[in-house]
Design an enzyme around this catalytic site. Structure first.
Site, PDB file in Angstrom:
ATOM      1  N   ASP A 141       0.839  -1.205   0.000  1.00 36.84           N
ATOM      2  CA  ASP A 141       0.000   0.000   0.000  1.00 36.84           C
ATOM      3  C   ASP A 141       0.868   1.246   0.000  1.00 36.84           C
ATOM      4  O   ASP A 141       0.456   2.300   0.484  1.00 36.84           O
ATOM      5  CB  ASP A 141      -0.938  -0.008   1.221  1.00 36.84           C
ATOM      6  CG  ASP A 141      -2.064   1.003   1.096  1.00 36.84           C
ATOM      7  OD1 ASP A 141      -2.638   1.379   2.135  1.00 36.84           O
ATOM      8  OD2 ASP A 141      -2.359   1.442  -0.031  1.00 36.84           O
ATOM      9  N   LYS A 144       2.731   3.483  -5.634  1.00 33.75           N
ATOM     10  CA  LYS A 144       2.238   2.439  -6.549  1.00 33.75           C
ATOM     11  C   LYS A 144       3.308   1.971  -7.529  1.00 33.75           C
ATOM     12  O   LYS A 144       3.290   0.832  -7.961  1.00 33.75           O
ATOM     13  CB  LYS A 144       0.982   2.926  -7.285  1.00 33.75           C
ATOM     14  CG  LYS A 144      -0.081   3.495  -6.342  1.00 33.75           C
ATOM     15  CD  LYS A 144      -0.331   2.606  -5.108  1.00 33.75           C
ATOM     16  CE  LYS A 144      -0.982   3.368  -3.968  1.00 33.75           C
ATOM     17  NZ  LYS A 144      -0.967   2.627  -2.679  1.00 33.75           N
ATOM     18  N   ASP A 169      -3.286  -2.963  -2.500  1.00 34.16           N
ATOM     19  CA  ASP A 169      -4.351  -1.971  -2.514  1.00 34.16           C
ATOM     20  C   ASP A 169      -4.234  -1.130  -3.788  1.00 34.16           C
ATOM     21  O   ASP A 169      -3.170  -1.061  -4.409  1.00 34.16           O
ATOM     22  CB  ASP A 169      -4.240  -1.064  -1.279  1.00 34.16           C
ATOM     23  CG  ASP A 169      -5.450  -0.139  -1.142  1.00 34.16           C
ATOM     24  OD1 ASP A 169      -5.308   0.953  -0.565  1.00 34.16           O
ATOM     25  OD2 ASP A 169      -6.537  -0.498  -1.646  1.00 34.16           O
ATOM     26  N   ASN A 170      -5.316  -0.514  -4.204  1.00 30.11           N
ATOM     27  CA  ASN A 170      -5.313   0.526  -5.252  1.00 30.11           C
ATOM     28  C   ASN A 170      -4.916   0.062  -6.643  1.00 30.11           C
ATOM     29  O   ASN A 170      -4.325   0.828  -7.411  1.00 30.11           O
ATOM     30  CB  ASN A 170      -4.380   1.676  -4.865  1.00 30.11           C
ATOM     31  CG  ASN A 170      -4.616   2.183  -3.483  1.00 30.11           C
ATOM     32  OD1 ASN A 170      -3.753   2.083  -2.621  1.00 30.11           O
ATOM     33  ND2 ASN A 170      -5.805   2.721  -3.248  1.00 30.11           N
ATOM     34  N   GLU A 199     -11.319   4.254  -0.997  1.00 33.62           N
ATOM     35  CA  GLU A 199     -11.754   4.545   0.377  1.00 33.62           C
ATOM     36  C   GLU A 199     -12.609   5.819   0.452  1.00 33.62           C
ATOM     37  O   GLU A 199     -12.282   6.839  -0.143  1.00 33.62           O
ATOM     38  CB  GLU A 199     -10.554   4.671   1.329  1.00 33.62           C
ATOM     39  CG  GLU A 199      -9.434   5.582   0.881  1.00 33.62           C
ATOM     40  CD  GLU A 199      -8.368   4.841   0.100  1.00 33.62           C
ATOM     41  OE1 GLU A 199      -8.661   3.813  -0.519  1.00 33.62           O
ATOM     42  OE2 GLU A 199      -7.224   5.310   0.089  1.00 33.62           O
TER      43      GLU A 199
HETATM   44  N1  LIG Z   1       9.389   2.579  -0.714  1.00 31.45           N
HETATM   45  C1  LIG Z   1       8.801   2.941   0.433  1.00 31.45           C
HETATM   46  N2  LIG Z   1       9.263   2.490   1.612  1.00 31.45           N
HETATM   47  C2  LIG Z   1       8.640   2.840   2.759  1.00 31.45           C
HETATM   48  N3  LIG Z   1       7.554   3.658   2.829  1.00 31.45           N
HETATM   49  C3  LIG Z   1       7.100   4.133   1.665  1.00 31.45           C
HETATM   50  C4  LIG Z   1       7.672   3.804   0.433  1.00 31.45           C
HETATM   51  N4  LIG Z   1       6.963   4.408  -0.552  1.00 31.45           N
HETATM   52  C5  LIG Z   1       5.991   5.113   0.053  1.00 31.45           C
HETATM   53  N5  LIG Z   1       6.070   4.939   1.387  1.00 31.45           N
HETATM   54  C6  LIG Z   1       5.132   5.485   2.374  1.00 31.45           C
HETATM   55  O1  LIG Z   1       3.897   4.840   2.122  1.00 31.45           O
HETATM   56  C7  LIG Z   1       2.840   5.791   2.067  1.00 31.45           C
HETATM   57  C8  LIG Z   1       2.454   6.020   0.636  1.00 31.45           C
HETATM   58  C9  LIG Z   1       1.310   5.561   0.169  1.00 31.45           C
HETATM   59  C10 LIG Z   1       0.928   5.813  -1.255  1.00 31.45           C
HETATM   60  N6  LIG Z   1      -0.500   5.627  -1.386  1.00 31.45           N
HETATM   61  C11 LIG Z   1      -1.155   6.325  -2.304  1.00 31.45           C
HETATM   62  O2  LIG Z   1      -0.590   7.088  -3.074  1.00 31.45           O
HETATM   63  C12 LIG Z   1      -2.620   6.200  -2.327  1.00 31.45           C
HETATM   64  C13 LIG Z   1      -3.339   7.157  -3.048  1.00 31.45           C
HETATM   65  C14 LIG Z   1      -4.723   7.086  -3.085  1.00 31.45           C
HETATM   66  N7  LIG Z   1      -5.428   8.073  -3.837  1.00 31.45           N
HETATM   67  O3  LIG Z   1      -4.777   9.001  -4.395  1.00 31.45           O
HETATM   68  O4  LIG Z   1      -6.687   8.020  -3.952  1.00 31.45           O
HETATM   69  C15 LIG Z   1      -5.428   6.080  -2.426  1.00 31.45           C
HETATM   70  C16 LIG Z   1      -4.710   5.118  -1.707  1.00 31.45           C
HETATM   71  O5  LIG Z   1      -5.347   4.097  -1.044  1.00 31.45           O
HETATM   72  C17 LIG Z   1      -3.310   5.153  -1.658  1.00 31.45           C
HETATM   73  O6  LIG Z   1      -2.660   4.169  -0.972  1.00 31.45           O
HETATM   74  C18 LIG Z   1       3.410   7.058   2.678  1.00 31.45           C
HETATM   75  O7  LIG Z   1       3.256   7.005   4.078  1.00 31.45           O
HETATM   76  C19 LIG Z   1       4.870   6.975   2.256  1.00 31.45           C
HETATM   77  O8  LIG Z   1       5.714   7.708   3.105  1.00 31.45           O
HETATM   78 MG   LIG Z   2      -3.982   2.554  -0.508  1.00 30.82          MG
END
Ligand SMILES: Nc1ncnc2c1ncn2[C@@H]1O[C@H](/C=C/CNC(=O)c2cc([N+](=O)[O-])cc(O)c2O)[C@@H](O)[C@H]1O
Ligand SMILES: [Mg+2]
Length: 214
Positions: A141, A144, A169-170, A199
């Site tokens: 999650d 992406k 997810d997504n 969501e």
């Molecule tokens: N390689 C990595 N290692 C560790 N932590 C990492 C990481 N890459 C991202 N993160 C962390 O994971 C989360 C990102 C989620 C992206 N979800 C999304 O972008 C997202 C967007 C929508 N949306 O736009 O509707 C809906 C959703 O359910 C979503 O999950 C943030 O807390 C970020 O700091």
């Molecule tokens: Mg998500």
């Protein structure tokens, strides 16, 4: 109040959710994000699909990529059998700090290990650092475009065994097209799509469940 969305979510949890009650933390965040301020939690609708998979698999060792505020970490941990562990990775220190407090408020800190750092750095270290052989269940999650590279990395690091399950997810919104093509096209995976909604909205989204065949 609180300057960032995660801080406002934490404030809501501390003021509305019952300390030590994971379900009330989950419900409080869902209420807040549905009625006050949208946030990217897996949410109540897709969360029910995730719950059913966690209950079916009863993972001893589970990995989550992308903790954010800790909503799904709390949701998952509340369903884990005793002496099972959820390892969750979050590279944003601000989000990690909030998530630790949400996880603690829910009273599930003994089932959750939050690792602060990028998944790409940590996945190769998991076996050594945690005495792990493999993960029974992985919830993707995070960003992406990290789903596919991290999946390949987990394969290469021997963190998936025959029967390990990936839950993403997504896969529709925002979408993870390269990941979807990979798990649906590869003979090494048996993939299934669970149709749902983004969501707190009526936009279509869904969860992809993929069993690693070895
Ligand atoms: N390689 C990595 N290692 C560790 N932590 C990492 C990481 N890459 C991202 N993160 C962390 O994971 C989360 C990102 C989620 C992206 N979800 C999304 O972008 C997202 C967007 C929508 N949306 O736009 O509707 C809906 C959703 O359910 C979503 O999950 C943030 O807390 C970020 O700091
Ligand atoms: Mg998500």
């Amino acid at each position: 109040y609180g300057s960032t969305r995660p801080e406002r979510i934490l404030a809501e949890v501390k003021s509305k959710a019952t300390r030590g009650d994971a379900r009330s933390v989950v419900d409080t965040i869902d209420q807040y994000c549905r009625h006050q301020e949208w946030a990217m939690n897996v949410g109540d609708e897709k969360g029910t699909i995730l719950d059913s998979i966690v209950c079916e698999v009863k993972p001893r060792a589970m990995l989550e990529l992308g903790t954010y505020c800790g909503y799904s970490a709390v949701r998952i941990a509340s369903l884990l059998p005793p002496n099972s562990r959820l390892i969750t990775m979050e590279f944003n220190p601000v989000f990690a700090a909030i998530a630790r407090q949400v996880i603690a408020w829910a009273g599930v800190e003994d089932k959750v290990v939050l690792i602060e750092g990028p998944s790409g750095d940590w996945i190769p270290k998991m076996k050594k650092e945690f005495g792990l052989t493999s993960f029974d269940l992985v919830f993707l999650d995070h960003w992406k475009d990290c789903y596919l590279p991290d999946t390949k990395l987990m394969e290469e690091c021997g963190l998936l065994r025959t029967g390990s399950i990936l839950v993403a997810d997504n896969v529709i919104c925002p979408g993870a097209p390269d990941y979807l093509e990979y798990v649906r096209g590869s003979p090494r995976y048996e993939s299934k799509y669970f149709r749902s909604h983004l969501e707190y909205t009526r936009v279509e989204d869904g969860i992809e469940k993929s069993v690693f065949l070895g």
